[in-house]
Design a protein around this motif. Structure first.
Motif: not given
Length: 369
Positions: A120, A151, A153, A157
């Protein structure tokens, strides 16, 4: 020698440090498996080096998705906390002080280290050409591989990660650490939010400088909450380096704002990582003086310093402490060697990452050498 700038005591919150020499965080990848726990070997290693005014332990990941290198320690399970207690007890018994460096690598990881999950980051930008250390398919044959594509966040998250840092700070206190240092440098997660070319977000965590500093501010506050004392919190930053693909369009403005923010939060120190590779440009002294003006706490510098350069930096007033990384690997009694001007042993590059006591605790003290 009583006037040697390197050997003047220094107050850091409630601590009185005996000298201005710091052992900085250095990944050595020797945590016990399968739980990534600190162990007796690591305790011996750090205790040997307790002559430093301050030890900052190796990067220690705060949650499973924060891991980026094989065999590095964590601090999110009870067994990991118990392992670190062995280390802190050993360092304190030897008269030293030690902070835990809390670490989330963000995009600088590999799916094999994360149970198959994708890394992340602030944004879905891969760190092209950046390699990370993994155990290999058989779990025991190490090697370096390209970091996996991350990816972005979600905001929820991000809030969860802030809480993971808060919990890690509490765990560090429970483990006996004197304080914690946030790894906000070298292209890891905090750095991925700060630097403009690593952050393409359009929400409250991206775009403007204030937004890009928001994650740093929230995590720093979580660490203050977790330790219960701002003076027990340090932050490591790398203002003018471009390590691991993190680049900022206006780094002086960005990092002077970061230093001012951290001063307002009241953290105990800022640890500045300078470029340390061969032929690297030197950080301008004018910028260091601006950092001194922006941040009222303790300033630590690291980056291929010699004893003489360190003394000059402290005497000039823009540094309060100086960290010596690689020299501490092969010279467990480095402060004494610096004090008397003794020659320094050279480390074995082949034993830096992974393995056993060889290249970790078997370097001799000066008298034995």
């Amino acid at each position: 020698m009583t006037q040697d700038p390197l050997f003047q005591p220094l107050r850091l919150g409630a601590l009185t440090l005996s000298n201005r020499i710091v052992m900085p965080p250095m990944t050595r990848s020797r945590a016990s498996q399968p739980g990534d726990e600190a162990n007796d070997l690591m305790a011996a290693y750090y205790a040997q080096r307790a002559g430093a005014g301050l030890i900052v332990g190796e990067g220690t990941y705060v949650a499973p998705l924060g891991k980026g290198y094989a065999w590095t320690p964590g601090i999110h399970t009870p067994a990991q906390v118990a392992g670190w207690r062995k280390v802190t007890d050993a360092v304190h018994a030897a008269g030293g002080h030690i902070f835990a460096q809390l670490w989330h690598v963000g995009r600088l990881s590999h799916t094999s280290l994360l149970g198959g999950q994708q890394p992340v980051s602030s944004s879905p930008i891969q760190a092209e050409g950046v390699k990370v250390f993994i155990a290999g398919e058989d779990g025991s044959t190490p090697g370096f591989v390209q970091a996996s594509a991350p990816r972005a966040l979600t905001v929820d998250e991000i809030r969860d990660i802030v809480e993971q840092y808060r919990a890690a700070a509490r765990n560090a206190v429970d483990a006996g650490f004197d304080g914690v240092e946030l790894h906000g440098a070298n292209g890891y997660l905090v750095n991925q939010f700060i630097d403009s070319n690593a952050n393409t977000r359009t929400d409250a965590y991206g775009g403007s400088l204030a937004n890009r500093l928001r994650f740093l501010s929230e995590v720093a506050q979580a660490l203050i909450d977790g330790t219960g004392d701002a003076s027990r919190v340090g932050i490591r930053l790398a203002p003018l380096t471009t390590l691991n693909g993190c680049v900022d369009d206006d780094p002086e403005t960005t990092y002077l704002a970061a230093a001012k923010l951290l001063g307002e939060l009241g953290v105990g120190y800022v640890h500045i990582a300078e470029a340390d590779w061969d032929d690297a440009p030197l950080m301008p002294v004018a910028f260091k003086r601006k950092l001194r003006d922006a941040f009222p706490g303790v300033l630590i510098y690291a980056g291929k310093y010699t004893a003489e350069r360190a003394r000059e930096a402290i005497s000039a007033g823009w540094a309060d402490m100086v960290a010596f990384g690689r020299p501490f690997v092969a010279n467990p009694d480095l402060p004494e060697r610096l004090r008397i001007g003794a020659p320094l042993a050279q480390h074995d590059r082949g034993t830096l990452f992974g393995g056993d006591a060889r290249g970790l605790t078997d370097y001799p003290m000066l008298a034995a050498a």
